[in-house]
Write an enzyme that holds these catalytic residues in place. Structure first.
Site, PDB file in Angstrom:
ATOM      1  N   HIS A 190      -3.064  55.809  25.695  1.00  0.00           N
ATOM      2  CA  HIS A 190      -1.703  55.519  25.239  1.00  0.00           C
ATOM      3  C   HIS A 190      -0.668  56.458  25.845  1.00  0.00           C
ATOM      4  CE1 HIS A 190      -3.682  53.017  22.297  1.00  0.00           C
ATOM      5  NE2 HIS A 190      -2.530  52.598  21.823  1.00  0.00           N
ATOM      6  N   GLU A 219      -0.592  40.171  25.971  1.00  0.00           N
ATOM      7  CA  GLU A 219       0.339  40.685  26.983  1.00  0.00           C
ATOM      8  C   GLU A 219       0.334  39.861  28.269  1.00  0.00           C
ATOM      9  OE1 GLU A 219      -1.574  42.893  25.250  1.00  0.00           O
ATOM     10  OE2 GLU A 219      -0.059  44.091  24.217  1.00  0.00           O
TER      11      GLU A 219
END
Lengths: 470, 356
Positions: free
Chosen positions: A272, A203
């Site tokens: 998450h 990322e």
């Protein structure tokens, strides 16, 4: 005794699916690991394997059946030496086993509060209530088409990519896998691997690469599988993308879109499930957009791709599969920085964004039955914030509640409350209320997760409290 | 003293008894020192001297309080930027670096006045006084900054290379970073993608031996930094960064490789900064003798001057050049001191490009 085979939940957010194909027939012997059927979810076609050994007794749901709810008995298996079981009752969907049904309960409830688990038929869409205000950007009489948020986002990208070859999409699983949440489905086929680029799991690296490519003259769309993973990359979003135009005295631009699902999904735990909207919305130099319905998702993503400024575009996994009316016009683009009055009302203003808008609308419907006429505003863009629309509504209703699927502390809700304090103080007849998630990391257990997340009853309670109706 | 800047070029090819892919893979040709014309030698000398004198002046202005914040000087490292950038094609190649960026801009021919005026925070500065020493850009010169977060420019530079390849414009990106930045994770994320996609980029580690106050061997398990790309199959070169002709020669070999579409090259330039990490660094982590020894034995400008004298360029020429450079630097300082500060209204401009 016959074993019942139930429609499996094949993703954290799956509520129902299509039984695409049976690969066995009644009377076939099967053993553990055999593939029994192909099941299409909203995201992918999955193979359904046998866990037990035995003989296929009855097939209860024919292949090609759509909208088979998770937990529905689709076939039976008899063990060795057992009699083929008598046909199970024909009820399409007995009460699903809690373990399978619960993950989808929360989103289902938001979508269709009136639909109990037993009622299977209609995919719960919000009925278009008569008092619902239409988006002023859509002309009266425009033809509409029903699209999921997922399809609307995909269409927005595809349309823009057709028009400008500097645009490319990059991220994990965006190309060959067709998107981890299927948002980029079909883009690889149409635009090829030069413009739809699968990255390694990296990322920080690909956020930086995308930012550099934008500085170098391209128009990247960087997909994060979820914004939770963008924490690894937040340095480039803020330090590299947001600040460059200012630091260079307006010389170097960074037209880039960082997009992906944000906020709580379903039963995926604390790492998450987080809403980053307040984080990014606090940064000068960024545009932050968080749409609720499919039309806004499409019109605002197209605007985000076109603007010269860097954009953080926050989607919501639980909304991807929901269908909404989208105007059927060429090039449907919406203005950035404009809120939308979703429902007109005169007693109280409920401000929200993203998935919270659904809760606000639902609460407004319930409140209407109790004589409270709520106006619902979808902020849509969180930076720059359309304070004028909020303040104009407050001037009319004199009461304000902010609904946010996120933590309360230093939230968008806090910001709206402060805006009311600074610029709408004289219009306030009651304190501004924040209706947010509980101030804890999101727990996994079903009951605790439910308790932690904002819901419609809490919105209703807050509204009643400031309308002296509690 | 610091490790002597190595004259070594590429790692010698070993004949291995068992197949060793790392040594059997094709690699860029062994570089040779650049064979410069007298005009080119003079050009290099001028550019390096301009950087040196400019930075000395910046140090003085900092002492006078005219320059604030962090100010990282390039003194000692001049041969790196000049040698590398002289090999680039200014029309299509792009350059990006970290916060020690004055030298790279000067080597690119950007007007010293607007750089100095940025350092003093004036409206006429290249970033209108809003960027400062660490945040300067010139899109016109394809110089993409000027980045204050250590290592960020490596990923950003990889993106510039991605854009070159995407457009097929034949350009190469050059991303400079230090021995300190070479320990950042995103550097390796970028290495991986750059080689995977054969992006046209030269990664340049300016190894000046100290990441702020931490020496390379106190911070790096593999202190031969040119090897840091090996696990990504990126060929490495170690170059004497104190010799502008060695640097230029190595740049040509690297560019040949990259322009041929063979993917990135990692160059480690062994160099040395004479001043502290920034103006506020007392540099207690190394001895005065160490610094003096490098200045005496390895100074890049003195080395080039010697080559030029050997080539028959007369001593008087150097006096003329020195006078000329001092005049340019004095003019830039005067300009930077007298130019007005930004208008207060500039506070609110350039936050966003568009109106919403």
């Amino acid at each position: 005794m016959a074993i019942e085979l139930k429609m499996p939940a094949l993703s954290p957010t799956m509520e129902e699916g299509t039984l695409a194909k049976w690969l066995v027939k009644e009377g076939d012997a099967v053993k553990s690991g055999d593939i029994l059927a192909e099941i299409e979810t909203d995201k992918a076609t999955m193979e359904f394997e046998a866990i037990d050994e035995g003989t296929i007794g009855q097939i209860l749901v024919a292949e090609g059946t759509d909208n088979v709810k998770v937990g529905t008995v689709i076939a039976t298996i008899t063990g060795e030496g057992e009699e083929t079981a008598a046909p199970a009752p024909a009820a399409a969907a007995p009460d699903p086993a809690p373990a399978q049904a619960e993950p989808v309960e929360a989103p289902a409830a938001e979508d269709a509060p009136a639909t109990s688990a037993g009622q299977t038929a209609e995919k719960a869409e919000k009925p278009a209530a008569t008092e619902r205000a239409s988006d002023p950007a859509i002309p009266e009489g425009t033809a509409m088409v029903k699209l999921t948020v997922r399809e609307a986002l995909r269409d927005a990208m595809a349309e823009e990519m057709r028009a400008d070859d500097r645009i490319f999409v990059m991220g994990e699983e965006v190309a060959e896998y067709q998107g981890a949440y299927k948002v980029t489905q079909g883009l690889l086929d149409e635009f090829g691997s030069k413009r739809v680029v699968d990255t390694p799991i990296t990322e920080y690296g690909f956020a930086g690469l995308g930012t550099g490519a934008a500085m170098g003259g391209l128009r990247p769309i960087i997909e994060f599988m979820t914004f939770n993973f963008a924490m690894q990359a937040i340095d480039h979003i803020i330090n590299s993308a947001a600040k460059t135009n200012y630091m260079s005295g307006g010389q170097m631009r960074c037209p880039i879109v960082f997009r992906g699902p944000n906020g709580a999904a379903a039963r995926v735990g604390a790492q998450h499930s987080q809403n980053y909207a307040p984080w990014y919305a606090s940064v000068p130099g960024l545009i932050v957009i968080a749409p609720y319905d499919a039309a806004d998702a499409k019109g605002l993503l197209k605007a985000a791709i076109r603007t010269e400024d860097p954009v953080v575009f926050l989607e919501n996994e639980l909304l991807y599969g929901r269908s909404f009316e989208v105007p059927e016009v060429d090039d449907f683009v919406l203005p950035i920085g404009k809120a939308r009055i979703m429902r007109k009302g005169s007693d109280v203003t409920i401000v929200s964004y993203s998935i919270g808008v659904g809760l606000a609308l639902e609460a407004a419907d319930t409140l209407a039955g109790e004589g409270i006429d709520a106006e619902v505003i979808d902020l849509r863009t969180l930076r720059p914030l359309d304070t004028a629309t909020v303040l104009a509504s407050l001037k009319k209703t004199n009461r304000l509640v902010v609904v946010e699927e996120g933590w309360p502390t230093c939230s968008i809700a806090s910001e709206i409350a402060m805006v009311a304090m600074e610029h709408g103080f004289d219009d306030l007849d009651a304190p501004v209320m924040r209706v947010c998630n509980e101030d804890v990391p999101l727990p996994y257990a079903h009951n605790l997760e439910k308790a932690a997340l904002v819901d419609t009853p809490r919105v209703i309670a807050a509204v009643k409290a400031i309308c002296n109706r509690a | 003293m610091a490790k002597a800047p190595a004259r070594q070029t590429a790692a010698p090819k070993k004949v291995a008894s068992t197949p060793a892919p790392a040594t059997n893979r094709e690699s860029p040709r062994d570089p040779a020192p650049y064979d410069a014309t007298p005009e080119e030698l003079e050009k290099f000398y001028r550019e390096m001297l301009l950087i040196r004198r400019f930075e000395e002046k910046a140090g003085q202005l900092y002492g006078l309080g005219l320059i604030g914040g962090f100010c990282h000087l390039y003194i000692g490292q001049e041969a790196v930027a000049v040698g590398l950038q002289s090999a680039l094609d200014g029309d299509k190649d792009s350059v990006i670096t970290g916060y020690r960026d004055h030298g790279h801009m000067l080597a690119y021919g950007i007007d010293p006045k607007v750089i100095m005026a940025e350092l003093t925070g004036r409206q006429a500065g290249i970033s209108k006084g809003k960027g400062g020493s660490m945040h300067m850009f010139s899109v016109e010169h394809k110089f993409y900054g000027g980045h204050g977060i250590v290592g960020a420019q490596v990923s950003l530079g990889t993106g510039l290379a991605f854009a070159h390849k995407y457009r097929g414009d034949g350009g190469v990106a050059m991303a400079y970073f230090g021995d300190g930045a070479s320990n950042q994770g995103q550097v390796y994320e970028s290495f991986n993608m750059a080689e995977l996609w054969k992006l046209p980029i030269i990664f340049v580690i300016e190894n000046n031996q100290y990441a702020m106050g931490t020496s390379v061997n106190r911070s790096s398990a593999e202190d031969q930094l040119y090897r840091r790309g090996e696990s990504f199959r990126i060929p490495g070169m170690q170059v004497d960064g104190m010799d502008v002709l060695e640097v230029r020669g190595a740049a040509e070999a690297a560019l040949e490789w990259v322009r041929a579409g063979k993917g990135p090259v990692l160059m480690e330039l062994k160099t040395y900064r004479y001043r502290g990490h920034s103006m506020s660094d007392p540099a207690k982590y190394r001895s005065r003798e160490e610094v003096q020894a490098v200045r005496d034995k390895s100074d890049a400008i003195e080395h080039l001057k010697k080559l030029m004298l050997d080539a028959g360029i007369p001593e008087e020429k150097f006096k003329d050049i020195d006078k000329e450079i001092r005049a340019i630097v004095a003019e830039s300082a005067d300009f930077a001191e007298s130019a007005p500060e930004p208008e207060p209204s500039e506070l609110y401009t350039d936050v966003l490009v568009e109106q919403y």
